[in-house]
Structures are given as C-alpha cells and as structure tokens.
Write a protein that holds these residues in place. Structure first.
Motif, short mmCIF file in Angstrom:
data_model
loop_
_atom_site.label_atom_id
_atom_site.label_comp_id
_atom_site.label_asym_id
_atom_site.label_seq_id
_atom_site.Cartn_x
_atom_site.Cartn_y
_atom_site.Cartn_z
N LEU A 205 0.85 -1.19 0.00
CA LEU A 205 0.00 0.00 0.00
C LEU A 205 0.89 1.23 0.00
CD1 LEU A 205 -2.62 -0.96 2.76
CD2 LEU A 205 -2.76 -1.32 0.29
N CYS A 215 -4.77 6.33 -1.19
CA CYS A 215 -3.96 5.12 -1.06
C CYS A 215 -3.86 4.42 -2.41
CB CYS A 215 -4.62 4.21 -0.02
SG CYS A 215 -3.70 2.70 0.31
N ILE A 217 -2.97 0.90 -4.27
CA ILE A 217 -2.97 -0.52 -3.91
C ILE A 217 -2.23 -1.28 -5.01
CG2 ILE A 217 -4.43 -2.49 -3.31
CD1 ILE A 217 -6.75 -0.47 -2.95
N VAL A 218 -1.14 -1.93 -4.67
CA VAL A 218 -0.44 -2.74 -5.65
C VAL A 218 -0.64 -4.21 -5.29
CG1 VAL A 218 1.80 -3.34 -6.67
CG2 VAL A 218 1.21 -0.94 -6.22
N VAL A 219 -1.22 -4.96 -6.23
CA VAL A 219 -1.57 -6.36 -6.03
C VAL A 219 -0.89 -7.17 -7.12
CG1 VAL A 219 -3.48 -8.00 -6.25
CG2 VAL A 219 -3.80 -5.91 -4.93
N VAL A 223 -0.83 -2.08 -10.22
CA VAL A 223 -1.75 -1.18 -9.55
C VAL A 223 -3.17 -1.72 -9.69
CG1 VAL A 223 -2.78 1.12 -9.63
CG2 VAL A 223 -0.30 0.85 -9.88
N TYR A 224 -3.88 -1.78 -8.56
CA TYR A 224 -5.28 -2.21 -8.58
C TYR A 224 -6.16 -0.97 -8.56
CZ TYR A 224 -9.66 -4.41 -7.51
OH TYR A 224 -10.96 -4.81 -7.56
N GLY A 232 -8.85 2.66 -3.35
CA GLY A 232 -7.84 3.36 -2.57
C GLY A 232 -8.27 4.74 -2.09
N VAL B 219 -10.02 -10.64 -6.83
CA VAL B 219 -9.40 -9.58 -7.63
C VAL B 219 -9.02 -10.17 -8.98
CG1 VAL B 219 -7.31 -8.19 -7.84
CG2 VAL B 219 -8.52 -8.28 -5.66
N ARG B 220 -9.46 -9.55 -10.05
CA ARG B 220 -9.17 -10.04 -11.41
C ARG B 220 -9.49 -11.52 -11.53
NH1 ARG B 220 -3.53 -7.43 -10.49
NH2 ARG B 220 -4.04 -5.23 -10.63
N TYR B 224 -7.74 -13.31 -3.61
CA TYR B 224 -6.53 -12.62 -3.14
C TYR B 224 -6.29 -13.00 -1.68
CZ TYR B 224 -3.15 -9.11 -1.98
OH TYR B 224 -2.01 -8.49 -1.56
N SER B 325 -15.17 1.70 -0.35
CA SER B 325 -14.46 2.86 -0.90
C SER B 325 -13.02 2.48 -1.23
CB SER B 325 -14.44 4.00 0.12
OG SER B 325 -15.73 4.50 0.32
N PHE B 326 -12.46 1.58 -0.45
CA PHE B 326 -11.05 1.22 -0.60
C PHE B 326 -10.85 0.30 -1.80
CE2 PHE B 326 -7.45 -1.55 0.81
CZ PHE B 326 -6.47 -0.58 0.75
N VAL B 327 -11.71 -0.71 -1.95
CA VAL B 327 -11.51 -1.73 -2.99
C VAL B 327 -12.26 -1.41 -4.27
CG1 VAL B 327 -11.86 -4.15 -3.58
CG2 VAL B 327 -11.17 -3.54 -1.28
#
Lengths: 393, 393
Positions: A205, A215, A217-219, A223-224, A232, B219-220, B224, B325-327
């Motif tokens: 993060l 924020c 988010i790298v997954v 980058v997500y 983020g 995710v995708r 995850y 909000s984050f994801v």
C-alpha cells in the motif's frame, strides 16, 4: 503520429529488461531471456533498425568473441506530468527512465483543465527546449478518480470543471505521442515500485498524505484500480461516527481529521485562539498557514503542533490498521507532501497500526517513508507510459 | 498416488471449458478453443485415452458429418470439505463439479485436528460407499488463516491445536489424491464465483457472517490471499475505539458487536435481564441461545431481537462502507449462517454502505445475499481442487 513499438512479445521483453537493468551484452541478454542465439540476434537487429535499441561498444570477452553491448535507444524520451492540487511536477526522462530534467510550477487545479494543462505543457516545453529527441510517450497523474481506459477524471471532488474532461486526448494531441492518465496516488505507488522502496515488493500500500489522503494498492505487482477507478480512495472513509462534518457532507471522514487541509484548519484555529504562540506569530507574518508551518512549529517544540501531528498520525494509523488486516500487504509506504513531517509522524502511524492490527498481518510488516519523495509521481508516470510503449504492438 | 493431469495448456483449457460449459461437440469445441481440427482431435484422443474425457454420442449435423460429443470423464470425482467452527460439510461431485451427495455433521473445531479430520473423513467415506470411482482431488476449507502454499493453518484464533498442523498432507495421505487447503471464506467466495451470484464478476467481496465475520476478496477473477494468507480478516478490525473489549484483547472489534458469537451473548443478556420475553422463554426451554434464536425472535416481532439485527447490520455496513471505498468492487455478496436472517439484515447493511461510501464506489454496486447458501463452501472447495487438476502437468 507514428509510434514505433516492439513487434512481438520477445522484443517487448527485451525492451523492458534493458529499461530496468541498463545496457547489457548480447551474451548476457541471451542468458536472461531464453532465446536462441540466432533468434536473439534477429530481434535485436529489428529493434536497432527501428530506433528502439542502440549498440554501445563491446563487453569484455567471456572466452570467445567479445559480445556487443545493446541499450535502450538513446533518443527515446518520456514525459511524466504529476498534477497536484496546488502544483504540477514535470519530468523528462530517457528510455531507461532516468530523469534528465525536472521542474515544478505552482498551479491551482480549481482553475480548470484548460489553464492547468496549458501550464503543464509550457513547463514541459521549457524542459524540451534543450533536447530535440521526440517524445515516445507521456504519463499524467491527476488528484482524483480516473477512468483509466478512457483517460478522463470521473467526479473528482477537488477538481471542479475536470469531470470527464478528455485529459488524455488533450495531452496526446498537443504532444503527438501516446498518453496515459491515472490517479496521482496510483502513479506514486508505481514510482516506488519502479525505483523506490517497493522495488522488490509485489503487494503493498502507498499512502499519500497531501492536501487530502489517498492510497495506492499494488496487487501481484500491478496497480489495482477497482471497478470504477476509485479503489484506494480512503480520504472519505468514516473513521468516527461522532466526528465533525466533512467538506463532502459525510460525518467523521479521515480527511476531516488529518491531511494538509485539516492541518491548516487546525493551525489557523490554534493561532487565532492564541493556543499556539508560534503559529500565531507565523500567521501574523505570512497571512495564512499550511501543514508546513505545523511541521516547523512542531520541530520548534510547539506543544499544540506536536499534538496535531500525534493525533493525526494516530487517526490515520487506526484507519490503516483495518486496511492492513484486510489486505495483508507486504509493505506500507507513506508519501506525499505532509509525509515530510517524517519520523515523528511515522512513529505515531506505526504505533497505531501495530497496536490495532492482527499480529499475523503485521508480524513482518515494514511501514516506511517514500524513498522518491516528490519524484515518486513523475517516475511512476513515465513508468506507466513506458509499460505502454514496451509491449508488443 | 497416480494423478492423471492434462499434458499441456491446450488440454488444460479443454478440460476447464468442458467442466464449466458441460458436454460439447468436437465442432463446438474447435470454434471455442481456436485449435486446428487435427490438433484438437489429437488432444481429445489423448485425454480420452487417459480417462480425463469421455465421448458421449453425436451432435445434430451442422451440414456435414455429425460431430462426436465429448465430456469430462464420467469417473472423475472431487471431494469438497468445509470445516466450520461447529460443523463440517462434505460433498462429493463429478468432474463437472455437480454435487452428487452432500452431508453435514456437527463437530467442534476446538477438539483439535485429529478428531475433526477423522470425522470429516468418516463422512466422506459414507458418501463414497455408494460410488467406486476414485478421487481425483479434494479441497478443504478451515475457519482461520491458512498458508496456502504449505496447506497449514497459521495462528488460527478459534482453532486451538491446529497451528501449522499438516491439514493438507493428512488428508492427502488418507485420500490418496492431491488436496488443497484454504480459508473457509475464500472457498465460499470461489463457490459463488463458480456457480453462484458472482459468476460473471471478476472483482467482488464475499462477506461471511457466521460465528465470526470474515471477507473473501476476489481480484481479477482470483482469490486474493495477501502476503501471509490472512487478507480479508475483518472480524477484528476495530470499529469503535470506545467499544467493548473483544475476546482477542483489542478494543471494539467488529466481532465484539456482530456475528453469531456476539448475537448469542447479547441474546443471553436480553433473556436473563428479562428485556426479551421471547428469548427468556426460549432459553428456559433449550438451556442455551444462538443467533438462530435471535432470527426467530425477530421474525416473531420481538423488539429487542429486531434491534440487535438492526444495530449489527449497521455496524457491519459501516465497516463495509470503508472497504467498499477502498476496494471499489463490482459486487458485495453476504453469506454465512447468520446471513440467513435475510432481507432485514441486508437492508441495514445496504443502508449503511450507501450512506457512508463515496458515490462513485457505490453508484452501481449491488449488495446481495449468497446464492449457494450452505453449499458455497463445498462448491468452492471442489473448484479449487479441479483448478489444480485441470492445469498442465
């Protein structure tokens, strides 16, 4: 506009490897990319013909004939443009993403896209004046949610007039090269991944504390962005149901407690009510206050300023603790202008995260300051542009 | 143990497609996987020889010769085992992941791995008694964090005696087939992705409300798991700094407010203090109370039980708002035993999420109940096992 791209996945892989590792002998490249000698030679010749690679002398012998050194074409240039709330950063790099020149200019993003984009292009023009190599691509960051596929901001709260403005197409038309547009926090995360503290980390993060808080988010190394490009967006997470009303209309948002805007409001109150003599003096001198003044006041030992940073860091740390339990990242990077407060802030954030998160999620979790600082955005922007160029046509 | 696997990526793709789409004619398959007719025929013959595919009559003519129908081998079996805090669900499926038989048995996960695994194997043995086809693979879910690569639980809070116990290897030795172990919430998410409400969604959250509360993150298109396998562990997110002390020692965790365990505690208090006559009567009859009793009391119009569900749903919804909000997911699925409360709970969760999240993140966000209900776990478990089998050796 004529864009020269790698013709196949082998060429694309060669380009990315030379970008990241620097010049290499043909022999070393052959070891690394698992192509037969003749196939490698043919692909390199094609890339040299098309200006994407240059030869660069010979390596020391490894026993037989000396092996020719190849490198990313010397005349490849990328532009990185990081538009913030109050300034724009512009960098010009070579094809290996080394920054050749970098300049920041004050802008007010609320002046709208025409004025801000014109200013960014003017700054880039100054940087390019001493360099006649053509641009191969540009990356642009903006301080709001972006529809990445369309290259437009979407309902950005602090960017009046920018909603669905064709930022990508406007830059592309002016520059005559492909342009990619992303949220500023995402490009900062990508910058740290490319050349900063997150270089070897695939899941992390990046928390930006600027005027607002966001924020990246790298997954799995990428980058997500989420379904609408607003993943983020933590500045308006509600962190206290009984907190103050935020500018967005909701109650107790993180940004109502911390970030550049919140620190300015708190500093003005402390100065006007006489609770902080240091801030009152500074306000009398300058006519306004900013987060930087809070940092200076705290360094000078002002108790009110120290308390603001402590409480803000704890608020952010507490919110981050939940996200850390949720994402279970390998690293948390703290960046953005307000992060220049430095280790006092970091200590508060760390304390709150380690105290409140699951031990399993924080057992080996480093929480660290950005390594690239103010350059993270432009470096990420050129990385984005080069990833786009260095893939198969 | 002899495991027959596809030999190459083409065969693996054929297997996955026939698993997901059901029997198809060679002609239809050829259209779908973009292989030449002769290459396709050769791969299919190899798969039939090795028992991975069966032929199944002829399709109606599309003009020329009638095309033979192929399907996943009839004698392929997968086992799905979903270990919960108080019960184990076991299912036996065919190679297309249709459930042939499904049985649940009460267990107490605190009895430790030997007893619980023996019970799960006994139930599976009962299901297999009427079926002599060999097992091709098994998937196992456990109610705690898992190191997926090692197939062991890691510091699971409600599973004393299970820390680093070789769950995968114990099942594999007993069953003589490959076994994969994952967190129970992750396999439920995978189940909804395979055959439930999330079938066409690549980015979604699956929130399980059982004894505790957890979240699966897709995710995708893939689960995850985070760096330590504990991503999605939201039960111990602190949602109220001034809240009660949680069993984990921290303050104001989500699970201290909502979930099966919290509802039981609240119901017992309401019964004993006489605030709820319905719950007091039920306690006198049964000697204990559970979340199910709260659901029944609420359905019967008991005001205290209705308030518990309302407050719990709002707490969860508020926490979820931040995560949404984050994801920025495309869908939120609510499942687990307590989700059987149904639409009253869903309304509270939705209200809190839509009220508190960014409009951009919730603009098109459906929040819906699990479609597979109690089967989500076992379906996800066999999907996990079949993904492992149906890949190139």
């Amino acid at each position: 506009m004529t864009v020269v791209r790698p013709e196949n996945v082998h060429q694309a892989r060669l380009m990315r490897r030379l970008r990241d590792d620097g010049p290499r002998s043909r022999a070393e490249l052959g070891d690394a990319v698992a192509l037969s000698r003749s196939k490698l030679a043919a692909e390199i010749d094609r890339l040299v013909d098309r200006g994407l690679l240059d030869t660069d002398g010979y390596a020391d012998s490894r026993g037989g004939r000396r092996s020719a050194i190849v490198r990313v074409g010397r005349r490849i240039r990328f532009a990185g443009i990081d538009i913030g709330a109050t300034s724009v950063d512009v960098a010009l790099t070579d094809g290996e993403l080394h920054v050749l020149s970098h300049r920041a200019a004050p802008v007010d993003v609320r002046d709208g896209p025409d004025a801000v984009i014109a200013r960014a292009l003017a700054v880039l023009g100054e940087l390019r004046d001493e360099d006649d190599a053509p641009l191969a691509g540009a990356g642009v960051g903006v301080p709001g949610p972006v529809s990445f596929a369309d290259g437009v901001p979407v309902s950005p709260p602090i960017m009046p007039g920018w909603n669905r403005f064709p930022v990508r197409d406007t830059f592309a038309a002016a520059l005559g090269c492909p342009v990619l547009v992303d949220n500023d926090v995402n490009i900062m995360a990508l910058g740290e991944k490319h050349a900063g503290v997150a270089r070897s980390v695939d899941d992390f993060l990046f928390v930006k504390i600027g005027t607002g808080i966001g924020c990246g988010i790298v997954v799995r190394g990428e980058v997500y962005r989420g379904v609408n490009g607003c993943a983020g967006d933590i500045g308006h997470m509600s962190v206290d149901e009984h907190g103050p009303v935020c500018a967005c209309g909701n109650i107790g948002c993180l940004e109502a407690f911390f970030g550049g805007a919140a620190l300015r409001t708190q500093a003005l109150t402390a100065a006007r009510t006489g609770r902080s003599a240091v801030l009152a003096r500074r306000l009398a001198e300058a006519g306004d206050l900013s987060a930087v003044d809070v940092t200076h006041a705290a360094s000078a030992g002002d108790g009110v300023a120290v308390a603001m940073i402590r409480e803000g860091g704890q608020r952010l740390g507490h919110a981050l603790a939940g996200l850390v339990s949720f994402v279970n990242p390998g690293l948390v990077v703290i960046g953005g202008g307000v992060a220049s407060i430095g280790h006092a802030l970091l200590a508060e954030i760390r304390g709150a995260v380690y105290r409140t998160s699951l031990p399993l999620a924080t057992g080996n979790l480093p929480i660290t300051l950005s390594e690239l600082g103010g350059r993270a955005g432009v470096v990420g922007a050129v990385r984005l542009a080069s990833d786009h160029l260095y893939r198969a046509a």
